[in-house]
Motif scaffolding. Structure first.
Motif, PDB file in Angstrom:
ATOM      1  N   SER A   1     114.630  21.430  34.128  1.00 40.35           N
ATOM      2  CA  SER A   1     115.370  22.685  33.906  1.00 40.35           C
ATOM      3  C   SER A   1     116.003  22.262  32.603  1.00 40.35           C
ATOM      4  O   SER A   1     116.310  20.863  32.508  1.00 40.35           O
TER       5      SER A   1
ATOM      6  N   ASP B   1     119.783  26.202  28.736  1.00 40.41           N
ATOM      7  CA  ASP B   1     118.818  27.720  28.063  1.00 40.41           C
ATOM      8  C   ASP B   1     117.937  26.519  26.858  1.00 40.41           C
ATOM      9  O   ASP B   1     117.479  25.682  27.218  1.00 40.41           O
ATOM     10  N   PHE B   2     117.405  28.208  25.562  1.00 44.64           N
ATOM     11  CA  PHE B   2     116.414  28.263  25.118  1.00 44.64           C
ATOM     12  C   PHE B   2     116.778  27.376  24.193  1.00 44.64           C
ATOM     13  O   PHE B   2     115.982  26.400  23.777  1.00 44.64           O
TER      14      PHE B   2
ATOM     15  N   TYR C   1     115.846  24.102  25.017  1.00 44.53           N
ATOM     16  CA  TYR C   1     114.681  23.257  25.716  1.00 44.53           C
ATOM     17  C   TYR C   1     113.766  23.173  23.935  1.00 44.53           C
ATOM     18  O   TYR C   1     112.884  22.662  23.705  1.00 44.53           O
TER      19      TYR C   1
ATOM     20  N   ARG D   1     110.900  31.904  22.157  1.00 43.05           N
ATOM     21  CA  ARG D   1     111.704  31.985  23.452  1.00 43.05           C
ATOM     22  C   ARG D   1     111.170  33.274  24.415  1.00 43.05           C
ATOM     23  O   ARG D   1     112.829  33.997  25.317  1.00 43.05           O
TER      24      ARG D   1
ATOM     25  N   LEU E   1     109.035  31.969  27.349  1.00 43.73           N
ATOM     26  CA  LEU E   1     109.721  30.830  28.861  1.00 43.73           C
ATOM     27  C   LEU E   1     110.091  31.919  29.651  1.00 43.73           C
ATOM     28  O   LEU E   1     111.160  32.812  29.465  1.00 43.73           O
ATOM     29  N   PRO E   2     109.934  31.177  31.367  1.00 41.35           N
ATOM     30  CA  PRO E   2     110.963  31.922  31.605  1.00 41.35           C
ATOM     31  C   PRO E   2     112.381  32.058  31.714  1.00 41.35           C
ATOM     32  O   PRO E   2     112.896  30.762  31.246  1.00 41.35           O
ATOM     33  N   ARG E   3     113.354  32.708  32.562  1.00 36.06           N
ATOM     34  CA  ARG E   3     114.695  32.521  32.536  1.00 36.06           C
ATOM     35  C   ARG E   3     116.014  33.166  33.945  1.00 36.06           C
ATOM     36  O   ARG E   3     114.638  34.036  33.902  1.00 36.06           O
TER      37      ARG E   3
ATOM     38  N   GLY F   1     120.965  31.935  32.746  1.00 37.82           N
ATOM     39  CA  GLY F   1     120.515  31.112  31.045  1.00 37.82           C
ATOM     40  C   GLY F   1     119.002  30.371  31.363  1.00 37.82           C
ATOM     41  O   GLY F   1     118.871  29.957  30.320  1.00 37.82           O
ATOM     42  N   THR F   2     119.203  29.502  32.245  1.00 33.95           N
ATOM     43  CA  THR F   2     118.121  27.852  32.536  1.00 33.95           C
ATOM     44  C   THR F   2     117.131  29.101  31.941  1.00 33.95           C
ATOM     45  O   THR F   2     117.131  29.545  32.456  1.00 33.95           O
ATOM     46  N   VAL F   3     116.419  27.702  31.310  1.00 33.86           N
ATOM     47  CA  VAL F   3     114.828  27.897  31.839  1.00 33.86           C
ATOM     48  C   VAL F   3     114.659  26.725  32.893  1.00 33.86           C
ATOM     49  O   VAL F   3     114.735  25.769  32.670  1.00 33.86           O
TER      50      VAL F   3
END
Length: 265
Positions: free
Chosen positions: A200, A203-204, A207, A238, A241-243, A247-249
């Motif tokens: 996890s 945020d973006f 990542y 951006r 990606l799942p969010r 706000g976490t990925v």
């Protein structure tokens, strides 16, 4: 494109090293070996698997080797127990005598070697009869989502990226090729199992930033891009990606683990 770089331990850690440190303990627990054994860690990198062995397997000693002097220096700096020793060496020409260790392992390395079969043969040679040889590799084709999402986005924008995709380049990162690799090295009782761990990101930005470090195939590809296509790739990633609501990925990573036993006769 610049050559793939595996040299800077500090840059590797935020890209893949932190996830290496998540999957390594699961692998050591899966091996479930008794304390007090002599271990070798082949392609030890920055020391994620060595540290997991020290924490969970209570070994007599661990000898780690890697071709990268930079990674070896990083491992020596961060793992200071006298039970761990590190040296620069080639996985296909290990600097150990026959039957030097009770357990010989390798984490996230075999698929990057030009001759993985020779490396596993060397691992078996340096394991005592009856001892354990084990390894694990990321499932780049499907289960390693942080890399899979990257190459899917890059390939949609640039045909050249499809040729660099680890999912296509590393067919060994699947159960049957791993089983065959260990069996062909003369190992017995070969088993393969999936190891899934969460990856996890806050945020973006969390990542994306590690892809700017230049360590490994995907970051090397990003480094090769001019500013405009790099920004296009960033924005495409951006958007795809799942969010989570906070706000976490939320991603996951799968590794395939394999183990075998050196025959007593």
């Amino acid at each position: 494109m610049d050559d793939e770089v595996w040299a800077d331990g500090a840059a590797y850690e935020p890209y893949a090293g932190r996830w290496s440190r998540v999957v390594a303990p699961s692998f050591v627990r899966w091996l479930n070996l008794p304390p007090g054994e002599r271990w070798s860690d082949i392609g030890c990198g920055t020391g994620a698997l060595t540290q997991a062995v020290l924490d969970l397997a209570f070994p007599e000693e661990v000898a780690g080797v890697d071709t990268s002097e930079g990674y070896v220096r990083y491992a020596r700096h961060t793992i200071t127990t006298p039970r761990a020793h590190f040296a620069a060496a080639d996985a296909t020409r290990l600097p150990f005598p026959d039957a030097a260790a009770d357990v010989v392992v390798s984490g996230l390395v075999l698929n990057f070697l030009p001759d993985p079969a020779r490396a596993v043969t060397e691992m078996a040679r340096t394991t005592r009869p009856g001892g354990t040889v084990g390894a694990y590799v990321w499932d780049y084709a499907e289960g390693m989502q942080l890399i899979r999402c990257f190459w899917d986005a890059a390939g949609a924008l640039d045909r050249r990226a499809r040729e660099l995709d680890e999912g296509a380049r590393f067919p060994m990162c699947r159960p049957e090729p791993l089983r065959t690799l260990f069996g062909d090295a003369g190992l017995r009782d070969v088993q393969v199992e999936a190891v899934d761990v969460p990856t996890s990101f806050e945020d973006f930005g969390d990542y994306w930033a590690p892809f700017l470090g230049g360590q490994g195939p995907a970051p090397a590809y990003v480094k090769s891009l001019a500013e405009e296509p790099r920004a296009e790739l960033r924005d495409h990633l951006r958007a795809g990606l799942p969010r989570a609501a906070d706000g976490t990925v939320p991603l996951t990573a799968r590794a395939w683990a394999v183990r075998g036993r050196r025959p007593i006769r």
